[in-house]
Scaffold this motif. Structure first.
Motif, mmCIF file in Angstrom:
data_model
loop_
_atom_site.group_PDB
_atom_site.id
_atom_site.type_symbol
_atom_site.label_atom_id
_atom_site.label_comp_id
_atom_site.label_asym_id
_atom_site.label_seq_id
_atom_site.Cartn_x
_atom_site.Cartn_y
_atom_site.Cartn_z
ATOM 1 N N HIS A 39 4.760 20.708 12.643
ATOM 2 C CA HIS A 39 4.132 20.355 13.916
ATOM 3 C C HIS A 39 4.838 19.166 14.585
ATOM 4 N N LYS A 40 5.339 18.242 13.767
ATOM 5 C CA LYS A 40 5.989 17.065 14.327
ATOM 6 C C LYS A 40 7.379 17.387 14.860
ATOM 7 N N PHE A 41 8.105 18.232 14.151
ATOM 8 C CA PHE A 41 9.459 18.616 14.550
ATOM 9 C C PHE A 41 9.472 20.103 14.870
ATOM 10 N N GLN A 42 9.358 20.441 16.133
ATOM 11 C CA GLN A 42 9.250 21.832 16.565
ATOM 12 C C GLN A 42 10.532 22.633 16.315
ATOM 13 N N GLU A 43 11.683 21.957 16.198
ATOM 14 C CA GLU A 43 12.945 22.679 16.042
ATOM 15 C C GLU A 43 13.140 23.231 14.629
ATOM 16 N N LEU A 44 12.342 22.766 13.678
ATOM 17 C CA LEU A 44 12.474 23.228 12.299
ATOM 18 C C LEU A 44 11.869 24.622 12.155
ATOM 19 N N GLN A 45 12.623 25.517 11.529
ATOM 20 C CA GLN A 45 12.166 26.896 11.396
ATOM 21 C C GLN A 45 12.108 27.375 9.948
ATOM 22 N N SER A 46 12.824 26.730 9.041
ATOM 23 C CA SER A 46 12.899 27.227 7.670
ATOM 24 C C SER A 46 12.916 26.056 6.690
#
Length: 150
Positions: A39-46
């Protein structure tokens, strides 16, 4: 779940209960931390992205080695478990006259050759289908045990 009676038999109730309570709590807290991080870092996907953000490039390499080693270890234990059951099934179905099919090493190797390519998958979403199959098989075994008990 099916190994719990054996774990209780070998370790005793006290150690089993000591391990039974904190492990789900650790998993629960890890899930909360992952949710907060995503939630804090939206760019993280995996998991790779999370490991790279948290530990850098070198930490990502260590993470990937440990991650795939864990997957492989789980597959090895799964293969050994399958092979043990195959030995029992083939010895009852075919009889002891066939030494090739009753060879534990051969059946373990065969199970590992079938299961090992799953550790090489780059997209680990395919493992969720294996997990679903494992869950269904555990439920089937539990239902069979309950049916026999009734």
């Amino acid at each position: 779940m099916l190994a719990s009676p054996y774990a209780v038999q070998t370790t005793g109730w006290s150690i089993f209960l000591i391990a039974l309570i904190p492990i789900p709590l650790i998993y629960f807290y890890t899930a909360i931390l992952l949710k907060r991080c995503l939630h804090k870092f939206q760019e993280l996907q995996s998991y790779d992205d999370i490991a790279k953000k948290a530990f850098g490039k070198n930490g990502l390499i260590i993470f990937l080695v440990l991650f795939y080693l864990e997957i492989y270890s789980c597959l090895v234990s799964y293969g050994v478990s399958i092979a043990d059951n195959l030995v029992q099934i083939t010895s009852h179905q075919i009889g002891y006259s066939s030494p090739i099919l009753n060879n534990r090493w051969l059946l373990t190797s065969l199970a590992m050759i079938i299961v090992l390519p799953m550790a090489w998958l780059r997209d680990l979403r395919a493992l969720s289908f294996t997990s679903l199959g494992s869950t269904i098989s555990v439920l089937a075994v539990v239902l069979c045990v309950v049916w026999v008990a009734i």
